[in-house]
Design a protein around this motif. Structure first.
Motif, mmCIF file in Angstrom:
data_model
loop_
_atom_site.group_PDB
_atom_site.id
_atom_site.type_symbol
_atom_site.label_atom_id
_atom_site.label_comp_id
_atom_site.label_asym_id
_atom_site.label_seq_id
_atom_site.Cartn_x
_atom_site.Cartn_y
_atom_site.Cartn_z
ATOM 1 N N ARG A 1 4.940 -0.842 8.444
ATOM 2 C CA ARG A 1 4.436 -0.467 7.429
ATOM 3 C C ARG A 1 3.520 1.029 7.794
ATOM 4 O O ARG A 1 3.033 0.869 8.843
ATOM 5 C CB ARG A 1 3.417 -1.347 6.733
ATOM 6 C CG ARG A 1 2.747 -0.839 5.407
ATOM 7 C CD ARG A 1 1.846 -2.134 4.878
ATOM 8 N NE ARG A 1 1.130 -2.910 5.936
ATOM 9 C CZ ARG A 1 0.566 -3.846 5.289
ATOM 10 N NH1 ARG A 1 0.711 -4.422 4.361
ATOM 11 N NH2 ARG A 1 -0.300 -4.422 6.262
ATOM 12 N N GLU A 2 3.402 1.972 6.825
ATOM 13 C CA GLU A 2 2.825 3.077 7.352
ATOM 14 C C GLU A 2 1.980 3.641 6.051
ATOM 15 O O GLU A 2 2.209 3.431 4.848
ATOM 16 C CB GLU A 2 3.811 4.317 7.282
ATOM 17 C CG GLU A 2 4.713 4.744 6.474
ATOM 18 C CD GLU A 2 5.528 6.068 6.606
ATOM 19 O OE1 GLU A 2 5.494 6.759 7.354
ATOM 20 O OE2 GLU A 2 6.616 6.177 5.931
ATOM 21 N N MET A 3 0.961 4.239 6.600
ATOM 22 C CA MET A 3 0.133 4.749 5.559
ATOM 23 C C MET A 3 0.637 6.148 4.927
ATOM 24 O O MET A 3 0.962 6.987 5.664
ATOM 25 C CB MET A 3 -1.319 5.104 6.229
ATOM 26 C CG MET A 3 -2.595 5.375 5.405
ATOM 27 S SD MET A 3 -2.694 7.305 4.745
ATOM 28 C CE MET A 3 -3.291 8.159 6.257
ATOM 29 N N VAL A 4 0.631 6.331 3.699
ATOM 30 C CA VAL A 4 0.841 7.379 3.164
ATOM 31 C C VAL A 4 -0.034 8.363 2.487
ATOM 32 O O VAL A 4 -0.042 9.490 2.788
ATOM 33 C CB VAL A 4 1.949 6.959 1.705
ATOM 34 C CG1 VAL A 4 2.114 8.043 1.009
ATOM 35 C CG2 VAL A 4 2.900 5.805 2.024
ATOM 36 N N ALA A 5 -1.041 7.690 2.061
ATOM 37 C CA ALA A 5 -2.067 8.749 1.450
ATOM 38 C C ALA A 5 -3.397 7.833 1.361
ATOM 39 O O ALA A 5 -3.319 6.686 0.954
ATOM 40 C CB ALA A 5 -1.957 9.567 0.187
ATOM 41 N N ARG A 6 -4.319 8.574 1.703
ATOM 42 C CA ARG A 6 -5.981 7.791 1.597
ATOM 43 C C ARG A 6 -6.821 8.721 1.002
ATOM 44 O O ARG A 6 -6.832 9.872 1.004
ATOM 45 C CB ARG A 6 -6.421 7.549 3.143
ATOM 46 C CG ARG A 6 -7.786 6.604 3.056
ATOM 47 C CD ARG A 6 -8.150 6.385 4.471
ATOM 48 N NE ARG A 6 -7.314 5.471 5.088
ATOM 49 C CZ ARG A 6 -7.145 4.223 5.143
ATOM 50 N NH1 ARG A 6 -8.020 3.668 4.084
ATOM 51 N NH2 ARG A 6 -6.012 3.605 5.701
ATOM 52 N N ILE A 7 -7.611 7.868 -0.058
ATOM 53 C CA ILE A 7 -8.773 8.861 -0.707
ATOM 54 C C ILE A 7 -10.161 7.919 -0.409
ATOM 55 O O ILE A 7 -10.311 6.619 -0.768
ATOM 56 C CB ILE A 7 -8.621 9.007 -2.120
ATOM 57 C CG1 ILE A 7 -9.615 9.678 -2.860
ATOM 58 C CG2 ILE A 7 -8.125 7.734 -2.944
ATOM 59 C CD1 ILE A 7 -9.155 10.389 -4.343
ATOM 60 N N PHE A 8 -11.164 8.780 -0.324
ATOM 61 C CA PHE A 8 -12.604 8.201 0.282
ATOM 62 C C PHE A 8 -13.293 8.428 -0.976
ATOM 63 O O PHE A 8 -12.820 9.035 -1.940
ATOM 64 C CB PHE A 8 -13.147 8.978 1.432
ATOM 65 C CG PHE A 8 -12.221 8.826 2.581
ATOM 66 C CD1 PHE A 8 -11.154 9.594 3.073
ATOM 67 C CD2 PHE A 8 -12.682 7.847 3.546
ATOM 68 C CE1 PHE A 8 -10.432 9.604 4.060
ATOM 69 C CE2 PHE A 8 -11.897 7.549 4.815
ATOM 70 C CZ PHE A 8 -10.940 8.590 4.957
ATOM 71 N N ASP A 9 -14.438 7.594 -1.077
ATOM 72 C CA ASP A 9 -15.289 7.559 -2.224
ATOM 73 C C ASP A 9 -15.900 9.013 -2.664
ATOM 74 O O ASP A 9 -16.358 9.221 -3.635
ATOM 75 C CB ASP A 9 -16.437 6.638 -2.024
ATOM 76 C CG ASP A 9 -17.159 6.773 -0.771
ATOM 77 O OD1 ASP A 9 -18.152 5.985 -0.605
ATOM 78 O OD2 ASP A 9 -16.972 7.494 0.086
#
Length: 121
Positions: free
Chosen positions: A45-53
């Protein structure tokens, strides 16, 4: 309890687009960062995208310039706009949210069950 439910996956031709959604519901207190992960057959599994608050975003190298993550805090929903899709984008896309339950200050990660994205070449 908290639930994360993904939607929007499907079959698309290479070069096409899809928009994924991840809706959080239940006893939600505060949501910190949220992210999309994917797992292709036989791969980790790999991280595709992240969004912070605060709205900051981060992307995996393979999707930069093609995928765009966003969130609607009022709806507790996160989105992933995927453009210029390639066959190597095929996989199960899962959302992850780092959040508290109402009345608690303890943050923990929650996962959705995932949605299949298949890109045909």
């Amino acid at each position: 309890q908290v639930q994360l439910v993904e939607s929007g996956g499907g079959l698309v031709q290479a070069g096409g687009s899809l928009r994924l959604s991840c809706a959080a519901s239940g006893n939600i207190g505060s949501i910190n960062d949220m992210a999309w992960y994917r797992q292709a057959p036989g791969k980790q599994r790999e991280m595709v995208a992240r969004i912070f608050d605060d709205g900051r975003t981060d992307y995996g190298d393979s999707v930069k310039g093609r995928f765009f993550i966003s969130r609607d805090n009022a709806k507790n929903t996160m989105y992933l706009q995927m453009d210029s899709l390639r066959s190597e984008d095929t996989g199960v896309y899962s959302c992850n949210g780092f959040m508290t339950q109402r009345g608690s200050s303890f943050y923990q990660g929650y996962w959705g069950r995932g949605t299949q994205v298949t890109v045909s070449s």
